[in-house]
Design a protein around this motif. Structure first.
Motif, mmCIF file in Angstrom:
data_model
loop_
_atom_site.group_PDB
_atom_site.id
_atom_site.type_symbol
_atom_site.label_atom_id
_atom_site.label_comp_id
_atom_site.label_asym_id
_atom_site.label_seq_id
_atom_site.Cartn_x
_atom_site.Cartn_y
_atom_site.Cartn_z
ATOM 1 N N TYR B 219 0.775 -1.192 0.019
ATOM 2 C CA TYR B 219 -0.037 0.067 0.046
ATOM 3 C C TYR B 219 0.819 1.380 0.028
ATOM 4 O O TYR B 219 0.711 2.325 -0.573
ATOM 5 C CB TYR B 219 -0.950 0.037 1.302
ATOM 6 N N GLN B 224 -0.692 4.802 -0.561
ATOM 7 C CA GLN B 224 -1.786 4.807 0.444
ATOM 8 C C GLN B 224 -1.038 4.351 1.789
ATOM 9 O O GLN B 224 0.220 4.007 1.864
ATOM 10 C CB GLN B 224 -2.770 3.878 0.067
ATOM 11 N N SER B 228 -5.720 4.309 8.684
ATOM 12 C CA SER B 228 -6.319 5.744 8.547
ATOM 13 C C SER B 228 -5.586 6.791 9.269
ATOM 14 O O SER B 228 -4.914 6.337 10.424
ATOM 15 C CB SER B 228 -8.106 5.920 8.814
ATOM 16 N N TYR B 236 -7.143 2.016 3.727
ATOM 17 C CA TYR B 236 -7.258 1.863 2.249
ATOM 18 C C TYR B 236 -8.789 1.018 1.961
ATOM 19 O O TYR B 236 -9.307 0.330 2.897
ATOM 20 C CB TYR B 236 -6.321 1.128 1.601
ATOM 21 N N GLU B 237 -9.290 1.246 0.637
ATOM 22 C CA GLU B 237 -10.425 0.654 0.363
ATOM 23 C C GLU B 237 -10.649 -0.490 -0.551
ATOM 24 O O GLU B 237 -11.208 -1.447 -0.367
ATOM 25 C CB GLU B 237 -11.117 1.793 -0.311
ATOM 26 N N ASP B 238 -9.483 -0.535 -1.249
ATOM 27 C CA ASP B 238 -9.214 -1.557 -2.165
ATOM 28 C C ASP B 238 -8.274 -2.746 -1.785
ATOM 29 O O ASP B 238 -7.083 -2.490 -1.629
ATOM 30 C CB ASP B 238 -8.650 -1.061 -3.503
ATOM 31 N N ASP B 239 -8.965 -4.151 -1.410
ATOM 32 C CA ASP B 239 -8.166 -5.089 -1.287
ATOM 33 C C ASP B 239 -7.541 -5.796 -2.154
ATOM 34 O O ASP B 239 -6.864 -6.414 -1.922
ATOM 35 C CB ASP B 239 -9.183 -6.151 -0.471
ATOM 36 N N ARG B 434 -11.694 -10.266 3.593
ATOM 37 C CA ARG B 434 -13.253 -9.719 4.223
ATOM 38 C C ARG B 434 -13.177 -9.787 5.781
ATOM 39 O O ARG B 434 -13.386 -9.005 6.513
ATOM 40 C CB ARG B 434 -14.332 -10.470 3.841
ATOM 41 N N ARG B 437 -10.563 -7.349 7.044
ATOM 42 C CA ARG B 437 -11.080 -5.880 7.150
ATOM 43 C C ARG B 437 -12.083 -5.713 8.442
ATOM 44 O O ARG B 437 -12.021 -4.756 9.361
ATOM 45 C CB ARG B 437 -11.840 -5.528 5.927
ATOM 46 N N ASN B 441 -10.963 -3.623 11.739
ATOM 47 C CA ASN B 441 -11.754 -2.426 11.926
ATOM 48 C C ASN B 441 -12.230 -2.336 13.318
ATOM 49 O O ASN B 441 -12.108 -1.348 14.189
ATOM 50 C CB ASN B 441 -12.796 -2.155 10.877
#
Lengths: 316, 449
Positions: B219, B224, B228, B236-239, B434, B437, B441
């Motif tokens: 990343y 990126q 955050s 990042y949004e895209d795995d 999945r 993430r 989080n």
């Protein structure tokens, strides 16, 4: 303090028997005080290093204390709730610990009994053998043996050299926990000694009488040795159960909980949460749940004992 | 009925046994013992300066020698020091922080700096830069940047590091292959590793490619960052980039180019000396640049290594950054911050001190010190200096320090819930990402709370 204690004790005794009794009681208390003074080093250490930490850990179990953060506080039952609902590794740790306990403890006891029976003879050198077989349980829990075990089952280790294979014993989720179980079984020394003492208590006449009646060795074992040994088995089982659920060193050094958390024993996970993640509150809560688990398991064994433990003095 | 009283007694016994064993974990009391062990006789100087660091025996010897030089220069300052290995060091420091008796100077790590600053345990150094206690005239801003948080300087970089791929030059020649382009991508890397493996019959690569450092590199290279800015979620949004990367790792493992995860765990270690490249069973590995010295020592005479930057994802920028290997920081509980600053400056700028330290903590930040050391370097140290110089102009900017929940994410989510289940073939890579993430989080949100 001594006055407060003596007042109620004195009242009934004075009405019955008068002075001499009271004087004797007073000197008895004096002796007690001396006794407490003699063991005070132990008492002080007990309160400083065992009792107070126990209380502290109980209180911490209801906090989110993490050593560094100054703003910690009560979180009620959150730690306990998180354990069972939001921590998948905790469930894995429970699985690993129960699997280990249910495999390693019976195997170790069977092994210990078998060796004890072999050593319960009058062959020459038997005391030498006893010492030799006891040695692993003295050194077996040590860091050095754990490191050695890592090498034995490593990729370039002894086991692979003998088998001429390249098997990742410590990396395979199916085999890793068995290397720890084998290590546990190998440390059969202390239950073996206790079994040996128990075997020596069984009167020889029983065997002689059985032999005259034509019972073979197998029958003698099942009908005489095992029933008369049940109190010893019971004692060993309880002791092993308690230590089995608290296993730590071996997994900490040999596998570190890997692979796939199949060897993540309860105490190891507790350690990781406490000293790697510094979540002391959560780890304390885990410690108290472990206490509850061991207490329940032990209570179950005690409850079941009336069905299978045979005390010679009891009339059935 | 004998069962009731005995059950009670038994419960008490169990409680005593279990809890006395668990007690040390509930209430650590390491500090006093370590304190008394660390201090070598308190002198009669009016000022007692306390310093702590982690490291190997080599580092302890060199650092203690420098402390003696410092004491000779300032006879009124008596330096009391304590040191430990990495893991024990942090347990020790955490305990001292909780007890309010941190040393004046402590060695800090980039990954922990933010956590310690956010908890008010470190003091800003800017006042001592302003009043001239620190002399940074020979130090570039990029080497200091890692120690800055919110515009304030909290740590002085003790040496510069970067990750690198180490190639066994003789194996590469044996396979008749060219030295790869320093801008190589992961697909080129995969090709080179596979070809080495096929031609030589040894592992093409022996580092743990699933290590979280590579997750960060992917990343970073794409401009990126994994976390955050406020540290409450993944950044990042895209795995997909990491999914592509993990698929490559799995392909290499399945083809026998690298060890499988199972074999990695069984080989264990993770130290430079046990890397398979040392014994010639692998042709490449990855290391931090200061570790090349240890690798060269372990491999012995007559070995040649090539150092290359880390490969990058397709279309990415450099996957390297200059990392401060470690810092000296002044704690907020310091009793003599001024003298602490003097010590750190001595450590950074004094030529004689650095001749003793010999860049053991990484390439020194002062250009004057670097020039002075140049003629004294041995081959592998020279390689390390040259490597850092060669990438200096092209590296990506240093990412922010790891967030407070980082260790928790790596230990309790990254490995056990995502990477290992995928590499052991229990779940698909998409499923792994999945789960990662969602759980990461959750942990990050909880830590930040």
């Amino acid at each position: 303090m001594s006055e407060a204690l003596s007042a109620p004790a004195q009242a009934p005794s004075a009405s019955h028997k008068g002075r001499p009794v009271r004087r004797r009681k007073a000197s008895f208390r004096h002796d007690n005080l001396m006794g407490y003074l003699f063991i005070s080093p132990w008492l002080i250490a007990f309160f400083a290093f065992t009792f107070i930490p126990i209380i502290a850990s109980f209180l911490l179990a209801f906090t989110n204390y993490d050593v560094l953060n100054p703003s910690w506080g009560w979180v009620g039952l959150q730690n306990f709730e998180r354990m069972f609902t939001r921590d998948p590794r905790y469930i894995k740790a429970l699985q690993a610990t129960f699997f280990y306990a249910f495999m390693a403890i019976p195997l170790r006891l069977i092994f210990a009994l078998a060796i004890a029976m072999l050593l319960n003879t009058n062959r020459r050198m038997v005391s030498g053998y006893r010492a030799a077989y006891y040695a692993p349980s003295i050194v077996g829990g040590s860091v050095a043996i754990a490191v050695m075990w890592r090498e034995i089952f490593g990729r370039d280790g002894l086991v692979n050299a003998i088998l001429g294979a390249d098997i990742a014993w410590l990396g395979n989720p199916n085999t890793a926990i068995w290397t720890l179980i084998i290590l546990a079984v190998w440390q059969f020394g202390s239950p073996m000694l206790i079994f040996l003492a128990g075997l020596k208590q069984i009167p020889r006449e029983f065997y002689e009488a059985a032999a005259i009646d034509g019972a073979n060795g197998w029958q003698q074992f099942w009908r005489i040795t095992l029933p008369l040994l049940t109190p010893i088995i019971f004692f060993n089982l309880v002791m092993q159960l308690i230590s089995g659920f608290m296993v730590f060193t071996q997994a900490f050094i040999i596998t570190g909980g890997a692979p796939l958390d199949t060897t993540l024993f309860y105490a190891l996970y507790l350690y990781q949460r406490a000293f790697v993640s510094l979540q002391m509150g959560y780890a304390s809560a885990m410690a108290w749940v472990l206490l509850a688990i061991i207490a329940i398991m032990t209570a179950l064994v005690f409850r079941s004992s009336s069905y299978w433990v045979f005390y010679g003095s009891q009339e059935e | 009925m004998r069962s009731r009283p005995s059950v009670l007694i038994m419960l008490l016994m169990v409680a005593a046994l279990v809890l006395s064993a668990c007690a040390p974990s509930a209430a650590p009391s390491v500090a006093p013992a370590a304190d008394s062990a660390a201090a070598p006789a308190a002198g009669d100087g009016p000022i007692e300066l306390r310093i702590a660091w982690w490291g190997s025996q080599n580092r302890h010897d060199r650092t203690i020698a420098v402390i003696e030089q410092f004491e000779q220069l300032y006879p009124n300052i008596d330096v009391v020091f304590e040191f430990a290995g990495w893991a024990d060091y942090w347990t020790l420091m955490s305990t001292q922080a909780a007890g309010g008796n941190l040393p004046d100077v402590m060695q800090q790590d980039y990954a922990r700096l933010e956590e310690w600053v956010s908890r008010g345990l470190l003091a800003p150094l800017d006042d001592y830069v302003a009043d001239g206690t620190f002399d940074f005239s020979n130090v570039s801003e990029s080497s200091l940047a890692g120690g800055r948080l919110g515009g304030k300087l909290y740590g002085v970089n003790l040496g510069t590091n970067s990750m690198m791929i180490v190639i066994d030059a003789d194996k590469l020649a044996e396979a008749g292959m060219e030295i790869p382009n320093p801008d190589w991508t992961f697909s080129e890397f995969e090709q080179v590793a596979t070809e080495l493996h096929e031609k030589l019959g040894i592992y093409g690569f022996s580092g743990a490619l699933s290590n979280e450092q590579l997750w960060k590199n992917v990343y970073l290279s794409l401009g990126q960052w994994v976390y955050s800015e406020d540290g409450t979620a993944l950044g990042y949004e895209d795995d997909q980039p990491f999914i592509d990367y993990l698929n490559m790792v799995k392909r290499l493992q399945d083809a026998g180019v690298t060890q499988t995860r199972e074999q990695e765990l069984a080989t264990g270690g993770g130290s430079v000396e046990t890397d398979l490249i040392v014994t010639g069973r692998s042709a490449m590995t990855f290391l931090w640049s200061n570790q090349i010295v240890a690798l060269a020592n372990a491999a012995g005479e007559g070995r040649n290594f090539i150092l290359l930057p880390m490969p990058r994802p397709e279309g990415g920028a450099s996957a390297n950054y200059l990392k401060p290997s470690m810092f000296f920081s002044i704690t907020s509980q310091a009793r003599h911050p001024k003298e602490a600053a003097m010590f750190i400056d001595f450590f950074t700028n004094n030529i004689e001190a650095n001749e003793t330290l010999m860049a053991e903590r990484g390439v020194p930040i002062s250009s004057e010190v670097r020039t002075a050391l140049e003629p004294m370097l041995d081959v592998s140290q020279k390689q390390m200096f040259d490597y850092i110089a060669s990438i200096e102009s092209s590296v990506s900017p240093i990412p922010p320090p790891d967030v407070a929940g980082h260790a928790d994410v790596i230990n309790n989510v990254y490995w056990p819930l995502a990477i290992d289940p995928f590499l052991f073939g229990q779940i698909s890579v998409e499923e792994a990402m999945r789960i990662f993430r969602a759980e990461a989080n959750a942990v990050l949100a909880e830590t930040a709370r």
